[in-house]
Design a protein around this motif. Structure first.
Motif, short mmCIF file in Angstrom:
data_model
loop_
_atom_site.label_atom_id
_atom_site.label_comp_id
_atom_site.label_asym_id
_atom_site.label_seq_id
_atom_site.Cartn_x
_atom_site.Cartn_y
_atom_site.Cartn_z
N GLN A 67 0.82 -1.21 0.00
CA GLN A 67 0.00 0.00 0.00
C GLN A 67 0.86 1.26 0.00
O GLN A 67 0.54 2.24 -0.68
N LEU A 68 1.97 1.24 0.75
CA LEU A 68 2.88 2.39 0.76
C LEU A 68 3.52 2.58 -0.61
O LEU A 68 3.60 3.70 -1.12
N LYS A 69 3.97 1.48 -1.21
CA LYS A 69 4.59 1.59 -2.54
C LYS A 69 3.58 2.11 -3.57
O LYS A 69 3.95 2.88 -4.47
N ALA A 70 2.32 1.71 -3.45
CA ALA A 70 1.29 2.19 -4.38
C ALA A 70 1.09 3.69 -4.23
O ALA A 70 0.91 4.42 -5.22
N LEU A 71 1.11 4.18 -3.00
CA LEU A 71 0.98 5.62 -2.76
C LEU A 71 2.12 6.39 -3.42
O LEU A 71 1.91 7.41 -4.08
N LEU A 72 3.34 5.89 -3.25
CA LEU A 72 4.50 6.57 -3.84
C LEU A 72 4.45 6.52 -5.36
O LEU A 72 4.81 7.50 -6.04
N ILE B 140 7.05 8.80 -7.28
CA ILE B 140 8.22 8.79 -6.40
C ILE B 140 8.80 7.39 -6.44
O ILE B 140 8.16 6.43 -6.01
N ARG B 141 10.02 7.25 -6.98
CA ARG B 141 10.61 5.94 -7.22
C ARG B 141 11.93 5.79 -6.48
O ARG B 141 12.75 6.72 -6.46
N TYR B 142 12.11 4.62 -5.90
CA TYR B 142 13.37 4.31 -5.23
C TYR B 142 14.34 3.73 -6.25
O TYR B 142 14.02 2.78 -6.96
N VAL B 143 15.54 4.32 -6.34
CA VAL B 143 16.50 3.90 -7.37
C VAL B 143 17.48 2.86 -6.85
O VAL B 143 18.32 2.37 -7.62
N GLY B 144 17.37 2.48 -5.58
CA GLY B 144 18.27 1.46 -5.05
C GLY B 144 17.90 0.08 -5.55
O GLY B 144 16.89 -0.13 -6.24
N LYS B 145 18.72 -0.90 -5.19
CA LYS B 145 18.52 -2.27 -5.69
C LYS B 145 17.43 -3.01 -4.91
O LYS B 145 16.59 -3.70 -5.51
N SER C 23 12.59 7.98 5.27
CA SER C 23 12.55 8.97 6.36
C SER C 23 12.77 10.39 5.86
O SER C 23 12.39 11.35 6.55
N GLU C 24 13.35 10.53 4.68
CA GLU C 24 13.64 11.87 4.14
C GLU C 24 12.62 12.32 3.10
O GLU C 24 12.73 13.43 2.57
N LEU C 25 11.61 11.50 2.83
CA LEU C 25 10.63 11.85 1.80
C LEU C 25 9.65 12.91 2.29
O LEU C 25 9.28 12.94 3.46
N LYS C 26 9.23 13.75 1.35
CA LYS C 26 8.19 14.73 1.64
C LYS C 26 7.25 14.76 0.45
O LYS C 26 7.64 15.07 -0.67
N LEU C 27 5.98 14.42 0.69
CA LEU C 27 5.01 14.37 -0.39
C LEU C 27 4.44 15.75 -0.70
O LEU C 27 4.51 16.67 0.14
N PRO C 28 3.85 15.93 -1.90
CA PRO C 28 3.43 17.27 -2.33
C PRO C 28 2.38 17.93 -1.43
O PRO C 28 2.45 19.13 -1.17
N GLU C 29 1.40 17.16 -0.96
CA GLU C 29 0.29 17.72 -0.19
C GLU C 29 0.33 17.24 1.26
O GLU C 29 0.73 16.10 1.53
N PRO C 30 -0.09 18.09 2.21
CA PRO C 30 -0.11 17.68 3.62
C PRO C 30 -0.97 16.44 3.87
O PRO C 30 -0.61 15.57 4.68
N ALA C 31 -2.11 16.32 3.17
CA ALA C 31 -2.97 15.15 3.35
C ALA C 31 -2.24 13.88 2.93
O ALA C 31 -2.35 12.82 3.57
N GLN C 32 -1.49 13.96 1.84
CA GLN C 32 -0.73 12.80 1.39
C GLN C 32 0.39 12.46 2.36
O GLN C 32 0.70 11.29 2.57
N GLN C 33 1.00 13.50 2.96
CA GLN C 33 2.06 13.26 3.93
C GLN C 33 1.52 12.52 5.16
O GLN C 33 2.19 11.64 5.71
N VAL D 70 3.92 4.26 7.10
CA VAL D 70 5.24 3.98 7.67
C VAL D 70 5.10 3.45 9.09
O VAL D 70 5.78 2.49 9.50
N ASP D 71 4.21 4.09 9.86
CA ASP D 71 4.00 3.64 11.24
C ASP D 71 3.39 2.24 11.28
O ASP D 71 3.77 1.41 12.12
N ALA D 72 2.46 1.95 10.37
CA ALA D 72 1.85 0.62 10.32
C ALA D 72 2.89 -0.44 9.99
O ALA D 72 2.84 -1.56 10.53
N ILE D 73 3.84 -0.12 9.12
CA ILE D 73 4.91 -1.07 8.79
C ILE D 73 5.77 -1.33 10.02
O ILE D 73 6.15 -2.47 10.30
N ALA D 74 6.09 -0.27 10.76
CA ALA D 74 6.90 -0.44 11.97
C ALA D 74 6.18 -1.31 13.00
O ALA D 74 6.78 -2.17 13.65
#
Length: 367
Positions: free
Chosen positions: A148-153, A158-163, A175-185, A192-196
């Motif tokens: 669900q988090l990956k679908a939001l990104l 917003i794409r992760y370029v790592g392996k 942890s360093e990401l910032k989404l365009p709108e406050p509601a999306q953030q 992120v909290d649900a994953i933790a």
């Protein structure tokens, strides 16, 4: 000749009710009625039948109500059969299904000797199985919220370029990401909290499994299975918690059939056709074996991790594990050279891997 007093008691069990039918040996089949699904109603019915004398055999289908009925009847000295719903014979033209008919069918089939009882674990074994399944549910919940988090990104390009995802580097990137709108953030932070939370739940349940297995009677078998490549602690506990004592299987082929890893077949005369695997039996154990079988894509080798797991284990288990590596790795290369589908190859490896698991289960006994 003296008439037999043996009675077969068919029970169609539900959460709130149990429908009961009696089939006398050599006599009639008659419906006793419906009782409540609670313990008190069951015990009242059993004691009433005991007052009439004779021998009774109770039978019901395994289901969501578990095995408490079996244990209550066993405590009262009664015989009880728990049967698999998938193995109860059904007539092709019978399109009417009711609780009454189900209980009548169970009683009649039990009297005719056409039902085979399944293995019922004891309370301790079932408790550890529930713990393992709880961890499995936590893993599924973690996987779902990660997706669900990956679908939001992805919706926000917003794409992760790592392996590899979910590594330390990936978490620092999140942890360093910032989404365009406050509601999306806000949505992002909740994911992120649900994953933790899901990750912490998995860790707690894993520690609980380690604590329980340390004093479990099958601890030596769990340790011995870890001598095999691809079968680490959680996989080994899952296999034993789901399968129980492996000595109850008379052959490796019987275990393969129980796991549903054998192909379907429709053969007649000179015509022979095999299809996909049956997928009958225990899906948890089957999935654990298929996950473990992916490790045999690589050449046979005793790695440092495997050598560490084999420390202190019986030599017989280590020898079986090495034979499994030699055979399965060679089979993977042989089937891969024929350009077969990789998933089909791994399922074939899992089928043979279950045979080596059975062999270890015969050589290492529970305490």
């Amino acid at each position: 000749m003296e008439k037999s007093s043996k009675v077969f008691v068919g029970m169609d069990v539900h959460k709130e009710s149990i429908d009961i039918t009696l089939a006398e040996q050599g006599g009639e089949v008659r419906r006793l009625g419906q009782i409540g699904g609670d313990r008190g109603s069951l015990l009242k019915m059993v004691r009433k039948q005991q007052s009439k004398g004779g021998e009774r055999v109770f039978v019901y289908e395994a289901g969501p109500c578990g095995f408490w009925i079996y244990r209550e009847l066993a405590a009262l000295g009664e015989r009880c059969m728990v049967v698999s719903p998938a193995l109860v014979p059904k007539r092709a033209g019978d399109h009417v299904k009711t609780d009454r008919r189900d209980s009548e069918r169970l009683a009649s089939l039990a009297r005719a000797g056409e039902l085979e009882a399944i293995h019922v674990p004891d309370i301790r074994d079932e408790a550890i199985r529930d713990l393992v399944r709880g961890r499995d549910d936590a893993v599924i919940a973690q996987r779902r919220v990660r997706q669900q988090l990956k679908a939001l990104l992805l919706r926000n390009d917003i794409r992760y370029v790592g392996k590899t995802s979910w590594t330390g580097a990936h978490r620092r990137w999140l942890s360093e990401l910032k989404l365009p709108e406050p509601a999306q953030q806000i949505t992002f932070e909740e994911y992120v909290d649900a994953i933790a939370v899901a990750t912490a739940r998995i860790e707690r349940l894993t520690r609980a499994i380690e604590t329980e297995v340390a004093t479990w009677r099958f601890a030596p078998v769990v340790a011995a299975l870890q001598a095999m490549r691809g079968i680490q602690f959680v996989h080994a506990v899952t296999l034993i918690a789901e399968l129980g004592d492996l000595t109850r299987f008379h052959s490796a082929r019987q275990l393969m059939g129980y796991l549903g890893l054998v192909p379907r077949e429709d053969s007649s005369g000179e015509h022979r056709r095999q299809g996909s695997i049956t997928k009958a039996g225990n899906s948890y154990a089957r999935r654990a074996l298929i996950e473990a079988a992916w490790a045999y894509r690589h050449p046979a080798r005793v790695t440092r991790i495997i050598a560490t797991r084999q420390t202190g284990l019986p030599k017989a288990a280590c020898d079986i594990a090495w034979r499994a590596q030699l055979r399965l790795s060679a089979k993977y290369r042989r089937l891969n050279a024929r350009h077969l589908n990789h998933n089909k190859i791994v399922v074939a490896l899992a089928r043979e891997l279950s045979g080596f698991v059975w062999a270890i289960g015969q050589s290492v006994k529970p305490t």
